[in-house]
Each structure stands twice: as C-alpha cells, then as structure tokens.
Motif scaffolding. Sequence first.
Motif: not given
Length: 270
Positions: A185, A187, A241, A248
């Motif tokens: 991920s 972010k 989002s 993310v």
Amino acid sequence: KEGVYLEIQTTLYDKNDHLIFVRDVTRLHLLEQMRKDFVANASHELKTPLTVIKGYLETLDMFKENLPPSMQKGIVNMSDQSVRMEHLIEDLLLLSRLESNEKREEDQWHAMQDFSSAIQKMATPILSEKHQIRFEITTNDRIYGSYNELYSAFSNLVVNAIKYSPDGGEIVVTWESSEFNGVFSVKDNGLGIDPRHIPRLTERFFRVDKGRSSKTGGTGLGLAIVKHVLMHHDAKLQIRSDLNQGSVFSCHFPASRVRSDSIPSVSVSS
Ligand code: ADP
C-alpha cells in the motif's frame, strides 16, 4: 471454428430455465487487436526520431551560453518536452507489452526488501523538502512475479503519491501479509480524489483534472500500467480516497504469490 470469438452470457429465465445468449465478437476482437498493434508500432517508430532530436538538443545545450536568452529558454523547454515524450513512449510500449502478453520475463521469487530499497532510491531525488516518506516493509517476505513489472507498478504508485501531494506531507509505503494474502500500500495525505472518479482512474489517459496533471508532467498511463501488471500477478488494485484528505492505493496479492523466506521456494502457476 478457429479465429472466431464468441461471447456467452446466461440469465436465469424461469425457476430452472436459463436463457443463453451467444454473440459473435470476432470483429470487435480484430479491431481491438488492430488498435493494440497500431499503438505498439507507432510508439516503436517514434523512438528513433526522438533519439535524433534529443541528440541535437544535447549539442545545442552545450553551446547555449552564446545564444540570446529567449533561445536558451527555448532549448530548456524543448529538452523538458522531449524527456516527457520519451516517458510517454516508454509507457505506451510497456502497456502494449503487458496487453499483448508477449516477451514477458519469467516469474520468479523476489524479496519485498529489494523493492523497498529500489523505490527508496528512486523516490529520494524527486522528494521536496516538504515531503516525508516512510517505508514499513520489515518482513522477509517474497513475491512471485516479474521484478520489472512489479517495480513499475509500485514505483508508479509512489511517484503519484508524491506528485499529487503538492503541499508536501507524509507518504507511507507498507507491506502486510497474512496466510490469505499480501498487500502493498501507498498512503498519502495529498489532493485526494472525488469518489465518483475512482472507477475510471485505471483507464488509459484518464485524468481527474487535466490542468492539475499537465503541471505534474504525468503521462496518464501510470494506473493503466498498474492495473495490467496486477492482472498478470492475479492481484487486485484497491483505491480509497477523499477529496482534499488523501488517498490509499493498495495492491492485493493472493497467498499463492507470497511466501515468507523461511519456506523453501516452490513454483506457482500463473
Ligand atoms: P498521471 O500520469 O496523470 O499521473 P495516472 O494514470 O498515474 O496518470 O493517474 C491517473 C489520474 O489519477 C491522475 O491524473 C490523477 O488525477 C489521479 N491520481 C493518481 N494518483 C493519485 C493520488 N495519489 N492522489 C490524487 N490523485 C491521484
């Protein structure tokens, strides 16, 4: 019959009866193939003239001190635009390769730590003083796939997080795995995206805000590349989002493509 493509759809008609629709999509398939071939050939053909233009621009750049300021500015502009065009051609060629399934390198096990350090190296020079980037990739996990393709996907997400956080902020890159999956991920707490645009983000050349993107210099192909790379790795992209809050982007890999380093290497079919 060879060369004929059919699309079959079934619908429940009555309690036990099904309606089956069969559609001949051969023509659509051929047109799509022609489009893909055209993009691949055109991108390839554009490479040679661009290399020549870039070569002459480099020579001009060496002698620019003797030129009037307006011409010096012109040379800088042309150099910037030729770099942009080079990125566009590279992205188009990569996308064509991914779509055609040709010349893919053999899948292998790659350490997540290797991606982490390569991305860190790539991101450091493009970070501004207002940005901070944190990598939370601490496990010895490995992922089964193509290093170059996965690197492109992961780095595209990190570059986007930086580009679309123009006021700076923190970018967090994580890898988490369980017995079910592995999740990479990225972010950010940047511009964010209006949720109604999210379903179209992975389309080629789709941009939420054309003005915003042309300033950041992207090609509009980054997320289309990410989507295709993930498809080749049986993985899925999840986007969360909020406008003006941040986003993310997560890549979800199935357990069959992830292993901890303590387990001996076995091949999986892709
Ligand atoms: P581009 O080259 O324009 O960045 P991408 O395919 O990578 O193309 O992204 C498509 C669009 O999605 C971008 O133009 C931008 O509007 C939006 N986008 C992508 N990543 C982010 C992000 N981290 N934050 C906000 N918007 C983003």
